[in-house]
Design a protein around this motif. Structure first.
Motif, PDB file in Angstrom:
ATOM      1  N   VAL A 128     -40.886  -7.838 -73.979  1.00 50.52           N
ATOM      2  CA  VAL A 128     -40.850  -7.283 -72.630  1.00 50.52           C
ATOM      3  C   VAL A 128     -40.429  -8.376 -71.664  1.00 50.52           C
ATOM      4  N   ASP A 130     -39.869  -9.045 -67.596  1.00 45.21           N
ATOM      5  CA  ASP A 130     -40.053  -8.558 -66.233  1.00 45.21           C
ATOM      6  C   ASP A 130     -39.133  -9.348 -65.308  1.00 45.21           C
ATOM      7  N   TYR A 142     -49.993  -6.628 -68.612  1.00 42.21           N
ATOM      8  CA  TYR A 142     -49.353  -6.022 -69.781  1.00 42.21           C
ATOM      9  C   TYR A 142     -49.863  -6.694 -71.061  1.00 42.21           C
ATOM     10  N   THR A 151     -44.040 -11.507 -73.976  1.00 41.69           N
ATOM     11  CA  THR A 151     -43.682 -11.240 -72.582  1.00 41.69           C
ATOM     12  C   THR A 151     -42.947 -12.426 -71.967  1.00 41.69           C
ATOM     13  N   LEU A 188     -37.824  -3.881 -73.768  1.00 36.28           N
ATOM     14  CA  LEU A 188     -38.148  -3.236 -72.501  1.00 36.28           C
ATOM     15  C   LEU A 188     -37.912  -4.236 -71.376  1.00 36.28           C
ATOM     16  N   SER A 190     -38.533  -4.541 -67.299  1.00 34.47           N
ATOM     17  CA  SER A 190     -39.206  -3.947 -66.144  1.00 34.47           C
ATOM     18  C   SER A 190     -38.768  -4.671 -64.883  1.00 34.47           C
TER      19      SER A 190
END
Length: 330
Positions: A128, A130, A142, A151, A188, A190
């Motif tokens: 992920v 961000d 998260y 992350t 992903l 974000s």
């Protein structure tokens, strides 16, 4: 959640005051301003909606999006975001003052909401990223809920990037548009409340897409013009304030933007909670803002009735808090 919890009146008033001062410092010379077509549907058919603090907001005749045109060139905006008193105040004073309350009221629920969206599609992203990560609060939350996920943060501000790194988050100091080093990295991506700030939303979304692996998903949020509070307050809305807020796409504008850039399964919803509260507060502060009889009748309602109306707005894509979930082609 209430507006004044996450946006205290005194702190936000000071931020707006600094924005007005920064306009004189950074944008008094209009020779750097450039005209643009609609950032949603790229139509050049627009009409003037209003002027605010020397910035002209126009409405697209095709998709209904609201945006500034002409607007400062990309380089001028980057200088503003890097060096302005208002940007520094937001990063160093405003956000730290509300960070923990925003964690509780915004970021923890946001992770749960995104998890629900991913479960609907049977998705379990392992990586992920961000973008515009700020203080890294979203990634912290998260990681708490999904400890096995890896992350990462993309953050253009050096000070905030250092804060992310101090929390153990691997961070790339970059904008989305220039983050080629992490191309095809994420399952992903974000990005929250950034798209309204950027010079060119198309280039920005393309940059987000490059960070995704083929088949990966993008979830972003931003302000939308069709939200109840923006429609009622219009040019008096505190959200519609230049120079930081330039782009307010319509639901259809968001859909067109992502679809024409090749994203699949584009879903736009508006899970906002604050539209009614923002209007109530605005009318308390200035009774002359809106003389519409129905609005005044509506806002005399209390408690559950207003909560039901806010729920109606969210469920019918009429809140100003827009969220987009889309997939990069495999």
């Amino acid at each position: 959640m209430k507006e004044r919890e996450i946006r205290p009146s005194d702190l936000f008033a000071r931020y707006q005051e600094l924005c007005r001062e920064d306009i004189e410092v950074f944008f008094s010379d209009k020779s750097c301003f450039v005209n643009i077509d609609c950032p949603g549907c790229v139509s050049d058919k627009v009409h003037t909606a209003f002027e605010k603090l020397g910035f002209r907001y126009v409405e697209c005749d095709e998709c209904g999006s609201l945006f500034t045109s002409p607007r400062p060139a990309k380089e001028a905006l980057e200088a503003f975001y890097s060096n302005s008193a208002s940007a520094n105040y937001w990063a160093e004073t405003f956000f730290p003052a509300v960070a923990e309350l925003r964690r509780k009221k915004i970021f923890v629920p946001r992770v749960k909401q995104i998890n629900a969206l991913l479960k609907e599609k049977d998705l379990d992203p392992k990586v992920v990223v961000d973008v515009g990560a700020g203080y890294g609060v979203f990634l912290e939350e998260y990681k708490k809920q999904f400890p096995s996920a890896r992350t990462f943060a993309v953050e253009p501000g050096h000070k905030m990037a250092q804060i992310c790194r101090g929390k153990g988050i691997e961070t790339l100091v970059s904008t989305a548009e220039e983050a080629e080093l992490w191309a095809s990295k994420a399952d992903l991506v974000s990005c929250f409340e950034v798209i309204e700030h950027v010079f060119a939303p198309e280039e920005f979304v393309m940059g987000l897409g490059r960070i995704l692996k083929p088949g990966g998903h993008l979830v972003i949020s931003g302000l939308g013009v069709e939200g109840f509070d923006i429609q009622v307050l219009w040019d008096k809305s505190k959200s519609v304030t230049p120079p930081p807020h330039l782009n307010f796409l319509s639901v259809r504008g968001f859909e067109i933007l992502f679809e024409r850039l090749g994203f699949q399964d584009v879903q736009v919803d508006t899970p906002g909670q604050l539209d009614v509260d923002i209007v109530v507060n605005a009318l308390e502060e200035d009774s002359a803002i809106n003389e519409d009889r129905f609005i005044r009748l509506l806002l005399r309602r209390k408690g559950k009735e207003l909560a039901n109306f806010q729920k109606f707005l969210a469920e019918n894509r009429m809140s100003s808090h827009c969220r987009i979930l889309a997939q990069k082609p495999k």
